[in-house]
Write a protein that holds these residues in place. Structure first.
Motif, PDB file in Angstrom:
ATOM      1  N   PRO A 179      -1.663  39.312 -36.975  1.00  0.00           N
ATOM      2  CA  PRO A 179      -2.213  38.047 -37.459  1.00  0.00           C
ATOM      3  C   PRO A 179      -1.178  36.951 -37.618  1.00  0.00           C
ATOM      4  O   PRO A 179      -1.478  35.760 -37.458  1.00  0.00           O
ATOM      5  N   GLY A 180       0.060  37.329 -37.911  1.00  0.00           N
ATOM      6  CA  GLY A 180       1.097  36.330 -38.089  1.00  0.00           C
ATOM      7  C   GLY A 180       1.370  35.506 -36.853  1.00  0.00           C
ATOM      8  O   GLY A 180       1.810  34.345 -36.961  1.00  0.00           O
ATOM      9  N   VAL A 181       1.115  36.071 -35.673  1.00  0.00           N
ATOM     10  CA  VAL A 181       1.367  35.336 -34.429  1.00  0.00           C
ATOM     11  C   VAL A 181       0.473  34.113 -34.342  1.00  0.00           C
ATOM     12  O   VAL A 181       0.917  33.010 -33.995  1.00  0.00           O
ATOM     13  N   TRP A 182      -0.817  34.281 -34.663  1.00  0.00           N
ATOM     14  CA  TRP A 182      -1.757  33.161 -34.577  1.00  0.00           C
ATOM     15  C   TRP A 182      -1.478  32.136 -35.668  1.00  0.00           C
ATOM     16  O   TRP A 182      -1.580  30.920 -35.436  1.00  0.00           O
ATOM     17  N   ARG A 183      -1.102  32.605 -36.843  1.00  0.00           N
ATOM     18  CA  ARG A 183      -0.771  31.675 -37.914  1.00  0.00           C
ATOM     19  C   ARG A 183       0.499  30.899 -37.591  1.00  0.00           C
ATOM     20  O   ARG A 183       0.600  29.701 -37.863  1.00  0.00           O
ATOM     21  N   MET A 184       1.462  31.575 -36.972  1.00  0.00           N
ATOM     22  CA  MET A 184       2.678  30.903 -36.517  1.00  0.00           C
ATOM     23  C   MET A 184       2.333  29.843 -35.472  1.00  0.00           C
ATOM     24  O   MET A 184       2.858  28.720 -35.502  1.00  0.00           O
ATOM     25  N   GLY A 185       1.463  30.211 -34.533  1.00  0.00           N
ATOM     26  CA  GLY A 185       1.083  29.278 -33.478  1.00  0.00           C
ATOM     27  C   GLY A 185       0.423  28.022 -34.024  1.00  0.00           C
ATOM     28  O   GLY A 185       0.709  26.908 -33.568  1.00  0.00           O
ATOM     29  N   ARG A 186      -0.461  28.190 -35.001  1.00  0.00           N
ATOM     30  CA  ARG A 186      -1.128  27.019 -35.590  1.00  0.00           C
ATOM     31  C   ARG A 186      -0.123  26.121 -36.316  1.00  0.00           C
ATOM     32  O   ARG A 186      -0.268  24.903 -36.334  1.00  0.00           O
ATOM     33  N   ARG A 187       0.888  26.741 -36.888  1.00  0.00           N
ATOM     34  CA  ARG A 187       1.868  25.996 -37.666  1.00  0.00           C
ATOM     35  C   ARG A 187       2.850  25.227 -36.779  1.00  0.00           C
ATOM     36  O   ARG A 187       3.319  24.151 -37.116  1.00  0.00           O
ATOM     37  N   HIS A 188       3.193  25.814 -35.610  1.00  0.00           N
ATOM     38  CA  HIS A 188       4.290  25.268 -34.802  1.00  0.00           C
ATOM     39  C   HIS A 188       3.849  24.889 -33.378  1.00  0.00           C
ATOM     40  O   HIS A 188       4.685  24.824 -32.482  1.00  0.00           O
ATOM     41  N   TRP A 189       2.565  24.611 -33.176  1.00  0.00           N
ATOM     42  CA  TRP A 189       2.092  24.437 -31.805  1.00  0.00           C
ATOM     43  C   TRP A 189       2.722  23.233 -31.102  1.00  0.00           C
ATOM     44  O   TRP A 189       2.981  23.268 -29.904  1.00  0.00           O
ATOM     45  N   ARG A 190       2.998  22.159 -31.851  1.00  0.00           N
ATOM     46  CA  ARG A 190       3.613  20.994 -31.197  1.00  0.00           C
ATOM     47  C   ARG A 190       5.009  21.323 -30.679  1.00  0.00           C
ATOM     48  O   ARG A 190       5.373  20.967 -29.555  1.00  0.00           O
ATOM     49  N   TYR A 191       5.792  22.014 -31.512  1.00  0.00           N
ATOM     50  CA  TYR A 191       7.126  22.433 -31.085  1.00  0.00           C
ATOM     51  C   TYR A 191       7.020  23.359 -29.884  1.00  0.00           C
ATOM     52  O   TYR A 191       7.767  23.235 -28.906  1.00  0.00           O
ATOM     53  N   GLY A 192       6.072  24.287 -29.958  1.00  0.00           N
ATOM     54  CA  GLY A 192       5.903  25.249 -28.870  1.00  0.00           C
ATOM     55  C   GLY A 192       5.534  24.605 -27.551  1.00  0.00           C
ATOM     56  O   GLY A 192       6.012  25.012 -26.483  1.00  0.00           O
ATOM     57  N   LEU A 193       4.690  23.566 -27.591  1.00  0.00           N
ATOM     58  CA  LEU A 193       4.319  22.876 -26.357  1.00  0.00           C
ATOM     59  C   LEU A 193       5.526  22.230 -25.696  1.00  0.00           C
ATOM     60  O   LEU A 193       5.669  22.244 -24.467  1.00  0.00           O
ATOM     61  N   GLY A 194       6.412  21.669 -26.518  1.00  0.00           N
ATOM     62  CA  GLY A 194       7.631  21.071 -25.968  1.00  0.00           C
ATOM     63  C   GLY A 194       8.501  22.106 -25.286  1.00  0.00           C
ATOM     64  O   GLY A 194       9.067  21.856 -24.206  1.00  0.00           O
ATOM     65  N   GLU A 195       8.615  23.297 -25.899  1.00  0.00           N
ATOM     66  CA  GLU A 195       9.415  24.365 -25.301  1.00  0.00           C
ATOM     67  C   GLU A 195       8.789  24.850 -23.997  1.00  0.00           C
ATOM     68  O   GLU A 195       9.490  25.089 -23.006  1.00  0.00           O
ATOM     69  N   LEU A 196       7.456  24.998 -23.988  1.00  0.00           N
ATOM     70  CA  LEU A 196       6.770  25.426 -22.758  1.00  0.00           C
ATOM     71  C   LEU A 196       6.946  24.389 -21.649  1.00  0.00           C
ATOM     72  O   LEU A 196       7.136  24.745 -20.477  1.00  0.00           O
ATOM     73  N   ARG A 197       6.879  23.133 -22.014  1.00  0.00           N
ATOM     74  CA  ARG A 197       7.053  22.076 -21.006  1.00  0.00           C
ATOM     75  C   ARG A 197       8.434  22.168 -20.369  1.00  0.00           C
ATOM     76  O   ARG A 197       8.582  22.032 -19.146  1.00  0.00           O
ATOM     77  N   ARG A 198       9.464  22.418 -21.180  1.00  0.00           N
ATOM     78  CA  ARG A 198      10.813  22.546 -20.626  1.00  0.00           C
ATOM     79  C   ARG A 198      10.959  23.815 -19.796  1.00  0.00           C
ATOM     80  O   ARG A 198      11.839  23.893 -18.936  1.00  0.00           O
TER      81      ARG A 198
END
Length: 402
Positions: free
Chosen positions: A298-317
């Motif tokens: 469950p922590g993975v989805w909660r982490m994703g909701r918390r940090h999705w903007r940061y994560g999108l930037g990393e995926l884009r790079r």
């Protein structure tokens, strides 16, 4: 009850730098203690230890009083001395942390204060002074940290293993653990060997949570693998030493940085993207069982909701070299897309709590006859000697109680 024939006193799972530093510390603190290290690969340091930028971190980033802060500051000095004493390639280069936007200036000043609280000497630089250290780097302000360096951590790990006197068994993947408080620990490897020990130390890195559960201890965290992708700079003359951006305090990664290694080459990176396998060094490496287990936490989805903007930037790079170049150009405007040559990636073992929190400090837990290192984030390699002593202290305590 018949007397048990133990193969060793302490069994260390994992032949990375933390596991080998632990073996080294045990035999230094308690000569005569029989230590065996199980490593599933054909050699040491094949994963996190051997797939990073090789930086000896100063400790400037870490909150005073944390294990990371204490171990990094102490470990940087010890690692430099260790490399010098044993002829291991290293250099104390210093590094710049560069603010390129006004919004970063308060965080840069906060790092100055944190560094001083941790006992680290830093020099504050204005925009014009940056060129004294890095002529091609641009920024609004920067700080110079003189104690940062680089070294060959694979060579460090190899020497720790040899100097420890431990028996190191390669190709020994652990598949089962039978722990009985009154009889010790028996470990079965994939090739059918059984190793009996009084105490087990879990330094399995990317698999540390799985090893803990095999031993019967609930780690209360799950390891989520993040891949760090690197480029090599085709024009290494653009960078003299180490150049870092101001990190985002909401995420435990340091951002895309420039690192001149001991071989003279300059690494650029890493970003941080979720991997689809614990050893997922590329998008094409997928382990369905591991990916499903990660998604089930469950922590993975909660982490994703918390940090999705940061994560999108990393995926884009990750998917766009141009976006990666843009991130580098913030500090190094002269870099061109053709200057970045893909090189080997690494995977970081990030412990995630059930509530989605990212464990940001070292996490060491103990059970009956077991010691588990459940989070060993950067600066684990820098701090491996003091970490090894701490884990060894706990292991020897468990051995005394066995």
């Amino acid at each position: 009850m018949p007397k048990i024939a133990y193969d060793c006193d302490v069994l260390v799972v994992g032949g990375g730098i933390v596991g080998l530093a632990t073996a080294y510390a045990i035999t230094r603190a308690a000569p005569g203690t029989r230590v065996t290290v199980l490593e599933k690969e054909p050699g040491v340091a094949r994963h996190q230890t051997g797939r990073n930028s090789g930086v000896i971190h100063s400790g400037i980033y870490y909150r005073p009083g944390t294990l990371k802060a204490r171990y990094a500051v102490r470990g940087a000095a010890e690692m430099t001395k260790f490399c010098a004493e044993y002829g291991i390639a290293h250099a104390v280069t210093g590094k710049l942390i560069v603010a390129t936007e006004r919004s970063e200036l308060p965080r840069l000043h906060g790092l100055v204060q944190r560094g001083r609280e941790n006992g680290i000497t830093v020099r504050e630089l204005g925009a014009a002074q940056i060129a004294e250290y890095e002529p091609e780097v641009r920024g609004l302000a920067a700080i110079h940290v003189g104690t940062t360096g680089v070294c060959d951590y694979t060579a460090v790990a190899q020497h720790l293993g040899e100097a420890s006197g431990a028996e190191i068994r390669y190709g020994a993947r652990v598949v089962r653990i039978d722990r009985r408080p009154e009889r010790g620990v028996a470990v079965l490897t994939a090739r059918g060997d059984v190793v009996r020990a009084r105490v087990l130390v879990n330094c399995a890195g990317l698999y540390c949570d799985e090893i803990a559960r095999l031993a019967g201890d609930e780690p209360e965290v799950r390891i989520v693998p993040f891949r760090g992708e690197y480029y090599e700079l085709a024009r290494p003359e653009l960078v003299r030493g180490l150049v870092y951006p101001v990190p985002d305090p909401a995420f435990p990664f340091l951002g895309v940085h420039l690192t001149r290694g001991i071989d003279g080459g300059v690494h650029v990176g890493p970003n941080a993207v979720p991997a689809l396998a614990r050893e997922g060094y590329g998008w094409g490496v997928v382990n369905p069982r591991e990916a499903a287990a990660t998604a089930a936490w469950p922590g993975v989805w909660r982490m994703g909701r918390r940090h999705w903007r940061y994560g999108l930037g990393e995926l884009r790079r990750s998917v766009s070299k141009g976006a990666f170049v843009d991130a580098v150009r913030r500090m190094l405007p002269a870099v061109e897309e053709t200057d970045l040559v893909p090189t080997a990636a690494g995977v970081r073992a990030q412990a995630v709590l059930r509530d989605g929190g990212l464990v940001d400090d070292f996490l060491i837990r103990e059970g009956p006859r077991t010691v588990h290192v459940l989070n060993a984030p950067s600066p684990a390699a820098t701090a491996s000697l003091p970490i090894g002593r701490e884990v060894a202290r706990r292991a020897l305590g468990a051995l005394a109680d066995a």
